[in-house]
Design a protein around this motif. Sequence first.
Motif, short mmCIF file in Angstrom:
data_model
loop_
_atom_site.label_atom_id
_atom_site.label_comp_id
_atom_site.label_asym_id
_atom_site.label_seq_id
_atom_site.Cartn_x
_atom_site.Cartn_y
_atom_site.Cartn_z
N VAL A 65 0.82 -1.29 0.02
CA VAL A 65 -0.03 0.06 0.01
C VAL A 65 0.90 1.34 -0.06
CG1 VAL A 65 -1.68 1.41 1.48
CG2 VAL A 65 -2.07 -1.10 1.08
N ASN A 66 2.08 1.08 0.63
CA ASN A 66 2.82 2.36 0.68
C ASN A 66 3.82 2.28 -0.20
OD1 ASN A 66 1.92 3.86 3.10
ND2 ASN A 66 2.24 1.71 4.12
N VAL A 67 3.83 2.63 -1.50
CA VAL A 67 4.88 2.59 -2.57
C VAL A 67 5.48 3.92 -2.98
CG1 VAL A 67 3.94 0.51 -3.73
CG2 VAL A 67 3.10 2.53 -4.32
N ASP A 68 5.11 4.86 -2.27
CA ASP A 68 5.66 6.38 -2.57
C ASP A 68 7.10 6.36 -2.32
OD1 ASP A 68 3.07 7.16 -3.26
OD2 ASP A 68 2.60 7.90 -1.27
N ALA A 69 7.92 7.30 -3.12
CA ALA A 69 9.29 7.37 -2.70
C ALA A 69 9.39 8.34 -1.62
CB ALA A 69 9.84 7.96 -4.00
N VAL A 70 10.38 7.76 -0.42
CA VAL A 70 10.66 8.76 0.62
C VAL A 70 12.37 9.11 0.59
CG1 VAL A 70 8.90 7.79 2.00
CG2 VAL A 70 11.01 6.71 1.96
N SER A 71 12.39 10.19 1.18
CA SER A 71 13.73 10.23 1.46
C SER A 71 14.44 9.67 2.49
CB SER A 71 13.96 12.26 1.41
OG SER A 71 15.29 12.50 1.78
N VAL A 72 15.51 9.22 2.44
CA VAL A 72 16.12 8.44 3.56
C VAL A 72 17.59 8.99 3.63
CG1 VAL A 72 17.11 6.19 4.31
CG2 VAL A 72 15.09 6.38 2.98
N ASN A 73 17.89 9.37 5.07
CA ASN A 73 19.14 10.10 5.54
C ASN A 73 19.94 9.01 5.80
OD1 ASN A 73 18.29 12.69 4.52
ND2 ASN A 73 17.18 12.92 6.29
N TYR A 74 21.22 8.95 5.20
CA TYR A 74 22.32 7.92 5.75
C TYR A 74 23.26 8.79 6.38
CZ TYR A 74 20.27 4.60 2.28
OH TYR A 74 19.35 3.83 1.69
#
Length: 107
Positions: free
Chosen positions: A23-32
């Motif tokens: 259901v949650n396929v949106d792109a998100v920003s992941v901070n490494y």
Amino acid sequence: MKGQWTLIISLALALIVAIFAVVNVDAVSVNYLFGEAEIPLILVILGSVLVGGVIVAGVSVFRFFSLNRQVKLLNNELQAVRKEKEGKKEEQKKQVTASTVGQDAGE
């Protein structure tokens, strides 16, 4: 029966996580620590579940080997106590036999 319920509950939880991830396929920003990336949320969710599963499995394996070592130590201790108890029984039998032989000789 306990193993069957564990399997059924595990499969139900896996299905819930899979539905939640799809259901949650949106792109998100992941901070490494060293950068930032745009990743689909489904990968973040599934990756988090996978890492959590690996951590739980690692703790379970450690606990299993720790308990297995403790069982071996307790089994060795139990065998030593049993041998000591058998030795005392043999000693008592010898004393009973010696006292009956002494009584027969005294008559």
